[in-house]
Scaffold this motif. Sequence first.
Motif, PDB file in Angstrom:
ATOM      1  N   ILE A  38      11.692  -8.919   3.697  1.00  0.00           N
ATOM      2  CA  ILE A  38      10.284  -8.538   3.367  1.00  0.00           C
ATOM      3  C   ILE A  38      10.115  -7.100   3.038  1.00  0.00           C
ATOM      4  O   ILE A  38       9.661  -6.578   2.029  1.00  0.00           O
ATOM      5  N   GLU A  39      11.047  -6.257   3.792  1.00  0.00           N
ATOM      6  CA  GLU A  39      11.077  -4.789   3.742  1.00  0.00           C
ATOM      7  C   GLU A  39      11.742  -4.565   2.290  1.00  0.00           C
ATOM      8  O   GLU A  39      11.396  -3.564   1.588  1.00  0.00           O
ATOM      9  N   LEU A  41      11.777  -6.247  -0.399  1.00  0.00           N
ATOM     10  CA  LEU A  41      10.748  -6.433  -1.571  1.00  0.00           C
ATOM     11  C   LEU A  41       9.722  -5.597  -1.696  1.00  0.00           C
ATOM     12  O   LEU A  41       9.345  -5.010  -2.731  1.00  0.00           O
ATOM     13  N   GLN A  42       9.251  -5.126  -0.540  1.00  0.00           N
ATOM     14  CA  GLN A  42       8.277  -4.147  -0.658  1.00  0.00           C
ATOM     15  C   GLN A  42       8.648  -2.743  -1.083  1.00  0.00           C
ATOM     16  O   GLN A  42       7.952  -1.781  -1.742  1.00  0.00           O
ATOM     17  N   ALA A  43       9.890  -2.428  -0.496  1.00  0.00           N
ATOM     18  CA  ALA A  43      10.537  -1.262  -1.120  1.00  0.00           C
ATOM     19  C   ALA A  43      10.564  -1.327  -2.443  1.00  0.00           C
ATOM     20  O   ALA A  43      10.399  -0.214  -3.305  1.00  0.00           O
ATOM     21  N   ALA A  44      10.884  -2.527  -3.008  1.00  0.00           N
ATOM     22  CA  ALA A  44      11.199  -2.249  -4.442  1.00  0.00           C
ATOM     23  C   ALA A  44       9.922  -2.223  -5.142  1.00  0.00           C
ATOM     24  O   ALA A  44       9.844  -1.325  -6.129  1.00  0.00           O
ATOM     25  N   VAL A  45       8.832  -2.812  -4.894  1.00  0.00           N
ATOM     26  CA  VAL A  45       7.684  -2.530  -5.387  1.00  0.00           C
ATOM     27  C   VAL A  45       7.051  -0.990  -5.395  1.00  0.00           C
ATOM     28  O   VAL A  45       6.698  -0.488  -6.162  1.00  0.00           O
ATOM     29  N   ASP A  46       7.166  -0.601  -4.249  1.00  0.00           N
ATOM     30  CA  ASP A  46       6.792   0.725  -3.652  1.00  0.00           C
ATOM     31  C   ASP A  46       7.580   1.715  -4.554  1.00  0.00           C
ATOM     32  O   ASP A  46       7.067   2.861  -4.971  1.00  0.00           O
ATOM     33  N   ASN A  47       8.686   1.441  -5.244  1.00  0.00           N
ATOM     34  CA  ASN A  47       9.773   2.365  -5.998  1.00  0.00           C
ATOM     35  C   ASN A  47       9.402   1.871  -7.310  1.00  0.00           C
ATOM     36  O   ASN A  47      10.615   2.501  -8.099  1.00  0.00           O
ATOM     37  N   GLY A  48       8.549   1.171  -7.767  1.00  0.00           N
ATOM     38  CA  GLY A  48       8.417   1.083  -9.304  1.00  0.00           C
ATOM     39  C   GLY A  48       8.779  -0.224 -10.002  1.00  0.00           C
ATOM     40  O   GLY A  48       8.374  -0.508 -11.018  1.00  0.00           O
ATOM     41  N   ILE A  49       9.311  -1.066  -9.156  1.00  0.00           N
ATOM     42  CA  ILE A  49       9.907  -2.439  -9.710  1.00  0.00           C
ATOM     43  C   ILE A  49       8.527  -3.249  -9.577  1.00  0.00           C
ATOM     44  O   ILE A  49       7.768  -3.372  -8.461  1.00  0.00           O
ATOM     45  N   THR A  50       8.253  -3.983 -10.724  1.00  0.00           N
ATOM     46  CA  THR A  50       7.101  -4.920 -10.744  1.00  0.00           C
ATOM     47  C   THR A  50       7.486  -6.433 -10.918  1.00  0.00           C
ATOM     48  O   THR A  50       6.524  -7.220 -10.763  1.00  0.00           O
ATOM     49  N   LEU A  51       8.651  -6.774 -11.418  1.00  0.00           N
ATOM     50  CA  LEU A  51       8.913  -7.932 -11.893  1.00  0.00           C
ATOM     51  C   LEU A  51      10.006  -8.671 -10.507  1.00  0.00           C
ATOM     52  O   LEU A  51      10.921  -8.008  -9.983  1.00  0.00           O
ATOM     53  N   ILE A  52       9.473  -9.664  -9.956  1.00  0.00           N
ATOM     54  CA  ILE A  52      10.187 -10.272  -8.792  1.00  0.00           C
ATOM     55  C   ILE A  52      10.520 -11.735  -9.375  1.00  0.00           C
ATOM     56  O   ILE A  52       9.718 -12.595  -9.832  1.00  0.00           O
ATOM     57  N   ASP A  53      11.932 -12.040  -9.437  1.00  0.00           N
ATOM     58  CA  ASP A  53      12.483 -13.237  -9.918  1.00  0.00           C
ATOM     59  C   ASP A  53      12.886 -14.047  -8.652  1.00  0.00           C
ATOM     60  O   ASP A  53      14.011 -13.877  -8.069  1.00  0.00           O
ATOM     61  N   THR A  54      12.540 -15.310  -8.353  1.00  0.00           N
ATOM     62  CA  THR A  54      12.891 -16.154  -7.320  1.00  0.00           C
ATOM     63  C   THR A  54      12.938 -17.728  -7.797  1.00  0.00           C
ATOM     64  O   THR A  54      12.986 -17.939  -9.201  1.00  0.00           O
ATOM     65  N   VAL A  67       8.993 -14.157  -0.664  1.00  0.00           N
ATOM     66  CA  VAL A  67       8.211 -13.324  -1.620  1.00  0.00           C
ATOM     67  C   VAL A  67       6.717 -13.573  -1.392  1.00  0.00           C
ATOM     68  O   VAL A  67       6.117 -12.562  -1.404  1.00  0.00           O
ATOM     69  N   GLY A  68       6.362 -14.712  -0.995  1.00  0.00           N
ATOM     70  CA  GLY A  68       4.875 -14.730  -0.874  1.00  0.00           C
ATOM     71  C   GLY A  68       4.127 -13.988   0.315  1.00  0.00           C
ATOM     72  O   GLY A  68       3.246 -13.654   0.326  1.00  0.00           O
ATOM     73  N   LYS A  69       5.083 -13.840   1.469  1.00  0.00           N
ATOM     74  CA  LYS A  69       4.837 -13.257   2.622  1.00  0.00           C
ATOM     75  C   LYS A  69       4.837 -11.689   2.213  1.00  0.00           C
ATOM     76  O   LYS A  69       3.966 -10.898   2.438  1.00  0.00           O
ATOM     77  N   ALA A  70       5.901 -11.434   1.673  1.00  0.00           N
ATOM     78  CA  ALA A  70       6.040  -9.903   1.186  1.00  0.00           C
ATOM     79  C   ALA A  70       5.136  -9.326   0.265  1.00  0.00           C
ATOM     80  O   ALA A  70       4.778  -8.147   0.376  1.00  0.00           O
ATOM     81  N   MET A  71       4.310 -10.212  -0.766  1.00  0.00           N
ATOM     82  CA  MET A  71       3.397  -9.732  -1.634  1.00  0.00           C
ATOM     83  C   MET A  71       2.054 -10.154  -1.146  1.00  0.00           C
ATOM     84  O   MET A  71       1.098  -9.892  -2.365  1.00  0.00           O
ATOM     85  N   LYS A  72       1.812 -10.547  -0.136  1.00  0.00           N
ATOM     86  CA  LYS A  72       0.340 -10.730   0.235  1.00  0.00           C
ATOM     87  C   LYS A  72      -0.310  -9.100   0.265  1.00  0.00           C
ATOM     88  O   LYS A  72       0.012  -8.337   0.785  1.00  0.00           O
ATOM     89  N   GLY A  73      -1.451  -9.314  -0.455  1.00  0.00           N
ATOM     90  CA  GLY A  73      -2.152  -8.098  -0.491  1.00  0.00           C
ATOM     91  C   GLY A  73      -1.568  -7.097  -1.746  1.00  0.00           C
ATOM     92  O   GLY A  73      -2.127  -6.240  -1.957  1.00  0.00           O
ATOM     93  N   ARG A  74      -0.518  -7.740  -2.362  1.00  0.00           N
ATOM     94  CA  ARG A  74       0.094  -6.930  -3.472  1.00  0.00           C
ATOM     95  C   ARG A  74       0.202  -7.679  -4.489  1.00  0.00           C
ATOM     96  O   ARG A  74       0.986  -7.194  -5.784  1.00  0.00           O
ATOM     97  N   ARG A  75      -0.394  -8.765  -4.896  1.00  0.00           N
ATOM     98  CA  ARG A  75      -0.139  -9.653  -5.816  1.00  0.00           C
ATOM     99  C   ARG A  75      -0.460  -9.151  -7.032  1.00  0.00           C
ATOM    100  O   ARG A  75       0.067  -9.146  -8.235  1.00  0.00           O
ATOM    101  N   ASP A  76      -1.411  -8.261  -7.255  1.00  0.00           N
ATOM    102  CA  ASP A  76      -2.090  -7.435  -8.511  1.00  0.00           C
ATOM    103  C   ASP A  76      -1.234  -6.526  -8.900  1.00  0.00           C
ATOM    104  O   ASP A  76      -1.202  -6.198 -10.102  1.00  0.00           O
ATOM    105  N   LYS A  77      -0.102  -6.223  -8.217  1.00  0.00           N
ATOM    106  CA  LYS A  77       0.921  -5.254  -8.615  1.00  0.00           C
ATOM    107  C   LYS A  77       2.409  -5.704  -9.040  1.00  0.00           C
ATOM    108  O   LYS A  77       3.151  -4.942  -9.579  1.00  0.00           O
ATOM    109  N   VAL A  78       2.246  -6.988  -9.208  1.00  0.00           N
ATOM    110  CA  VAL A  78       3.651  -7.726  -9.317  1.00  0.00           C
ATOM    111  C   VAL A  78       3.418  -8.715 -10.385  1.00  0.00           C
ATOM    112  O   VAL A  78       2.408  -9.319 -10.630  1.00  0.00           O
TER     113      VAL A  78
END
Length: 336
Positions: A38-39, A41-54, A67-78
């Motif tokens: 989870i950390e 995935l969140q670090a990836a998004v915080d550092n500019g990555i927007t695409l997550i592939d699973t 991925v679902g847990k990590a992106m809770k509250g961040r869905r609109d960013k990815v």
Amino acid sequence: MRFKELGKSGIKVSNIAIGCWAIGGDKFWGGNEEKQSIEALQAAVDNGITLIDTAPGYGSGVSEQIVGKAMKGRRDKVVLATKVGIPIGPDADGACHSDYEVIMRQVDESLERLQTDYIDIYQIHWPDFLTPVDETMAAMAKLKEQGKIRAIGVSNYDEAMLAAALDCVQIDCIQPQFSLLHTVNQPIMEFGAPQGVGVLSYGSLGSGILTGKYKEIPTFKDGDARTEMYGPLFQEPMWSKIQQLLVVLREIAEAHNVPVGQVAINWTAQHPLVSSALVGARTAAQAEQNAAAGEWDLTDAEIARINEAHTQIFGGGLLGKRAVWSGTRAKKYKRG
């Protein structure tokens, strides 16, 4: 971070993405720690990555759940990309199933695990040699009509399979293995480009060998993905040839004051046919380091130098083998 349009989909994706096979923690990768993933995935998004592939097949749904847990509250960013076709649980039989009923059922299961009401990019994970392509693509088109998915993709297809799919519906992206050590899939990338098909490439670091971290040939446990999918890279003569290439990559990395792996990532990510290069990460530090490759560019001269060294070392041919599905259903199909 660089961004590119994904084919004709209208979706903009980060040119470097995070691939989530390893965080599924299945036998191929020797387990996993959820908090650490989870950390990452969140670090990836915080550092500019927007695409997550699973995919559901990554750890029998575990990767999607994380991925679902990590992106809770961040869905609109990815931009969430997942796949369909590989059965999990008691239905798993080692083959891909992409018939209408399976697709309609699995999409709802993925939506639940991902904790979202839509999937940005939905991909057929592997070819299904028994289900007519028009049935498969009718299901995908229906999901798009329903708003459950935004874009249609296929993974591990060849040109003939892609052409058949394109006869049914617009395919927004393909997902082939492609890197400095696996160029054999460039023809399908070239085939799809004029028809508006984007590319999400996987295997950017050759299972870590292009980071330069291995100083001698490593020994992996039985069943490890680095033995099964990437085995030839860790054997002679490829091992010694890769070490020669790494000499050039290290010199370029030193000139930019970056890790060697970022040079390999950028060679793939900056390829004109690649929309986004998938790179795995199991820790926040790895995710941050991979994302940082998107903050600088290889020069044309550096790319030319890498290509020249590649030709001299590997002989100028296309490297790797096409992914061919050899599961139960494919074997039945080939027997007629």
